[in-house]
Scaffold this motif. Structure first.
Motif, PDB file in Angstrom:
ATOM      1  N   LYS A 122       4.662  -2.595  -4.214  1.00  0.00           N
ATOM      2  CA  LYS A 122       3.280  -2.097  -4.071  1.00  0.00           C
ATOM      3  C   LYS A 122       3.004  -1.014  -5.105  1.00  0.00           C
ATOM      4  CE  LYS A 122       2.878  -3.356   0.771  1.00  0.00           C
ATOM      5  NZ  LYS A 122       2.852  -2.897   2.165  1.00  0.00           N
ATOM      6  N   ALA A 123       3.973  -0.142  -5.337  1.00  0.00           N
ATOM      7  CA  ALA A 123       3.809   0.890  -6.357  1.00  0.00           C
ATOM      8  C   ALA A 123       3.683   0.253  -7.743  1.00  0.00           C
ATOM      9  CB  ALA A 123       4.987   1.859  -6.318  1.00  0.00           C
ATOM     10  N   TYR A 124       4.486  -0.770  -7.993  1.00  0.00           N
ATOM     11  CA  TYR A 124       4.429  -1.495  -9.263  1.00  0.00           C
ATOM     12  C   TYR A 124       3.042  -2.102  -9.459  1.00  0.00           C
ATOM     13  CZ  TYR A 124       5.553  -5.030 -12.817  1.00  0.00           C
ATOM     14  OH  TYR A 124       5.568  -5.803 -13.953  1.00  0.00           O
ATOM     15  N   THR A 179       0.221  -1.100  -8.143  1.00  0.00           N
ATOM     16  CA  THR A 179      -0.735  -0.022  -8.396  1.00  0.00           C
ATOM     17  C   THR A 179      -0.647   0.444  -9.843  1.00  0.00           C
ATOM     18  OG1 THR A 179      -0.595   0.708  -6.096  1.00  0.00           O
ATOM     19  CG2 THR A 179      -1.433   2.298  -7.682  1.00  0.00           C
ATOM     20  N   GLU A 180       0.570   0.645 -10.350  1.00  0.00           N
ATOM     21  CA  GLU A 180       0.772   1.090 -11.729  1.00  0.00           C
ATOM     22  C   GLU A 180       0.219   0.102 -12.743  1.00  0.00           C
ATOM     23  OE1 GLU A 180       4.955   1.780 -12.312  1.00  0.00           O
ATOM     24  OE2 GLU A 180       5.038   3.187 -10.635  1.00  0.00           O
ATOM     25  N   HIS A 181       0.258  -1.186 -12.399  1.00  0.00           N
ATOM     26  CA  HIS A 181      -0.172  -2.228 -13.337  1.00  0.00           C
ATOM     27  C   HIS A 181      -1.556  -2.790 -12.995  1.00  0.00           C
ATOM     28  CE1 HIS A 181       4.164  -1.984 -14.073  1.00  0.00           C
ATOM     29  NE2 HIS A 181       3.858  -2.378 -15.294  1.00  0.00           N
ATOM     30  N   ASP A 182      -2.286  -2.075 -12.135  1.00  0.00           N
ATOM     31  CA  ASP A 182      -3.648  -2.488 -11.747  1.00  0.00           C
ATOM     32  C   ASP A 182      -3.699  -3.940 -11.265  1.00  0.00           C
ATOM     33  OD1 ASP A 182      -4.801   0.013 -12.331  1.00  0.00           O
ATOM     34  OD2 ASP A 182      -4.895  -0.506 -14.460  1.00  0.00           O
ATOM     35  N   ILE A 183      -2.776  -4.290 -10.388  1.00  0.00           N
ATOM     36  CA  ILE A 183      -2.733  -5.644  -9.829  1.00  0.00           C
ATOM     37  C   ILE A 183      -3.295  -5.595  -8.418  1.00  0.00           C
ATOM     38  CG2 ILE A 183      -1.217  -7.531  -9.079  1.00  0.00           C
ATOM     39  CD1 ILE A 183       0.696  -6.671 -11.362  1.00  0.00           C
ATOM     40  N   ASP A 184      -4.311  -6.412  -8.169  1.00  0.00           N
ATOM     41  CA  ASP A 184      -4.922  -6.495  -6.843  1.00  0.00           C
ATOM     42  C   ASP A 184      -4.040  -7.360  -5.953  1.00  0.00           C
ATOM     43  OD1 ASP A 184      -6.608  -6.537  -4.645  1.00  0.00           O
ATOM     44  OD2 ASP A 184      -7.992  -7.997  -5.524  1.00  0.00           O
ATOM     45  N   LEU A 185      -3.581  -6.790  -4.857  1.00  0.00           N
ATOM     46  CA  LEU A 185      -2.707  -7.522  -3.939  1.00  0.00           C
ATOM     47  C   LEU A 185      -3.474  -8.297  -2.884  1.00  0.00           C
ATOM     48  CD1 LEU A 185       0.089  -4.849  -3.426  1.00  0.00           C
ATOM     49  CD2 LEU A 185       0.107  -6.844  -4.936  1.00  0.00           C
ATOM     50  N   GLY A 186      -4.775  -8.122  -2.827  1.00  0.00           N
ATOM     51  CA  GLY A 186      -5.571  -8.842  -1.826  1.00  0.00           C
ATOM     52  C   GLY A 186      -5.105  -8.512  -0.426  1.00  0.00           C
ATOM     53  N   ASP A 187      -4.832  -9.543   0.378  1.00  0.00           N
ATOM     54  CA  ASP A 187      -4.395  -9.356   1.766  1.00  0.00           C
ATOM     55  C   ASP A 187      -2.866  -9.375   1.912  1.00  0.00           C
ATOM     56  OD1 ASP A 187      -7.024  -9.242   2.614  1.00  0.00           O
ATOM     57  OD2 ASP A 187      -7.163 -11.409   2.932  1.00  0.00           O
ATOM     58  N   ALA A 188      -2.141  -9.320   0.810  1.00  0.00           N
ATOM     59  CA  ALA A 188      -0.677  -9.401   0.870  1.00  0.00           C
ATOM     60  C   ALA A 188      -0.114  -8.244   1.687  1.00  0.00           C
ATOM     61  CB  ALA A 188      -0.100  -9.381  -0.539  1.00  0.00           C
ATOM     62  N   LYS A 189       0.773  -8.584   2.609  1.00  0.00           N
ATOM     63  CA  LYS A 189       1.385  -7.561   3.463  1.00  0.00           C
ATOM     64  C   LYS A 189       2.910  -7.590   3.388  1.00  0.00           C
ATOM     65  CE  LYS A 189      -2.298  -7.106   6.900  1.00  0.00           C
ATOM     66  NZ  LYS A 189      -3.362  -7.657   6.135  1.00  0.00           N
ATOM     67  N   THR A 190       3.484  -8.775   3.448  1.00  0.00           N
ATOM     68  CA  THR A 190       4.944  -8.876   3.428  1.00  0.00           C
ATOM     69  C   THR A 190       5.453  -8.780   1.988  1.00  0.00           C
ATOM     70  OG1 THR A 190       5.011 -11.274   3.147  1.00  0.00           O
ATOM     71  CG2 THR A 190       4.895 -10.422   5.422  1.00  0.00           C
ATOM     72  N   LYS A 191       6.749  -8.524   1.864  1.00  0.00           N
ATOM     73  CA  LYS A 191       7.346  -8.443   0.535  1.00  0.00           C
ATOM     74  C   LYS A 191       7.113  -9.740  -0.232  1.00  0.00           C
ATOM     75  CE  LYS A 191      11.689  -8.021  -1.921  1.00  0.00           C
ATOM     76  NZ  LYS A 191      13.124  -7.807  -1.872  1.00  0.00           N
ATOM     77  N   ALA A 192       7.303 -10.876   0.421  1.00  0.00           N
ATOM     78  CA  ALA A 192       7.126 -12.174  -0.239  1.00  0.00           C
ATOM     79  C   ALA A 192       5.689 -12.350  -0.724  1.00  0.00           C
ATOM     80  CB  ALA A 192       7.519 -13.306   0.704  1.00  0.00           C
ATOM     81  N   VAL A 252       3.497  -9.907  -1.406  1.00  0.00           N
ATOM     82  CA  VAL A 252       3.246  -8.937  -2.478  1.00  0.00           C
ATOM     83  C   VAL A 252       3.863  -9.438  -3.777  1.00  0.00           C
ATOM     84  CG1 VAL A 252       3.730  -6.589  -3.271  1.00  0.00           C
ATOM     85  CG2 VAL A 252       3.041  -6.987  -0.894  1.00  0.00           C
ATOM     86  N   LEU A 253       5.098  -9.916  -3.712  1.00  0.00           N
ATOM     87  CA  LEU A 253       5.769 -10.440  -4.897  1.00  0.00           C
ATOM     88  C   LEU A 253       5.005 -11.625  -5.480  1.00  0.00           C
ATOM     89  CD1 LEU A 253       8.142 -10.457  -6.861  1.00  0.00           C
ATOM     90  CD2 LEU A 253       9.409 -11.830  -5.198  1.00  0.00           C
ATOM     91  N   ALA A 254       4.560 -12.525  -4.624  1.00  0.00           N
ATOM     92  CA  ALA A 254       3.799 -13.689  -5.087  1.00  0.00           C
ATOM     93  C   ALA A 254       2.508 -13.257  -5.784  1.00  0.00           C
ATOM     94  CB  ALA A 254       3.498 -14.621  -3.917  1.00  0.00           C
ATOM     95  N   ALA A 255       1.820 -12.265  -5.237  1.00  0.00           N
ATOM     96  CA  ALA A 255       0.577 -11.779  -5.840  1.00  0.00           C
ATOM     97  C   ALA A 255       0.851 -11.157  -7.214  1.00  0.00           C
ATOM     98  CB  ALA A 255      -0.087 -10.760  -4.910  1.00  0.00           C
ATOM     99  N   ILE A 256       1.939 -10.395  -7.324  1.00  0.00           N
ATOM    100  CA  ILE A 256       2.283  -9.778  -8.607  1.00  0.00           C
ATOM    101  C   ILE A 256       2.614 -10.846  -9.640  1.00  0.00           C
ATOM    102  CG2 ILE A 256       4.028  -8.382  -9.800  1.00  0.00           C
ATOM    103  CD1 ILE A 256       4.155  -6.651  -7.231  1.00  0.00           C
TER     104      ILE A 256
END
Length: 96
Positions: free
Chosen positions: A65-67, A69-82, A84-88
């Motif tokens: 999540k910090a990554y 934020t640093e890279h201006d990536i919108d995570l949408g509704d991502a909550k779990t690690k999987a 969040v990783l998929a969104a990134i």
């Protein structure tokens, strides 16, 4: 920045090989331990090494999540690690 004890030897192209039998980073950058470490670096007994960046897959959800934020990536509704990783990964694929 972590310090590593220098190993003796060179690799096939003549570059000095550094090992990491231990890593040390002084807690107080102004204290005697830091001065001792600086003296060892100056003498060539220790070397300063940038830590390798952990692959995204091995990071925690909070780190991801910090990554994002640093890279201006919108995570949408991502909550779990999987998620969040998929969104990134999807965002980074679009950038390429």
């Amino acid at each position: 920045m972590p310090l590593y004890k220098a190993r003796h030897g060179k690799d096939k192209d003549g570059s000095v090989i550094y090992g990491a039998p231990f890593a040390y980073e002084p807690k107080n950058p102004e204290g005697p331990a830091a001065e001792n470490a600086a003296a060892k670096v100056e003498a060539g007994l220790w070397v300063e090494v940038e830590p390798a960046e952990k692959p995204l897959e091995k990071r925690t959800a909070g780190d991801l999540k910090a990554y994002a934020t640093e890279h201006d990536i919108d995570l949408g509704d991502a909550k779990t690690k999987a998620e969040v990783l998929a969104a990134i990964l999807a965002a980074e694929t679009k950038q390429d």
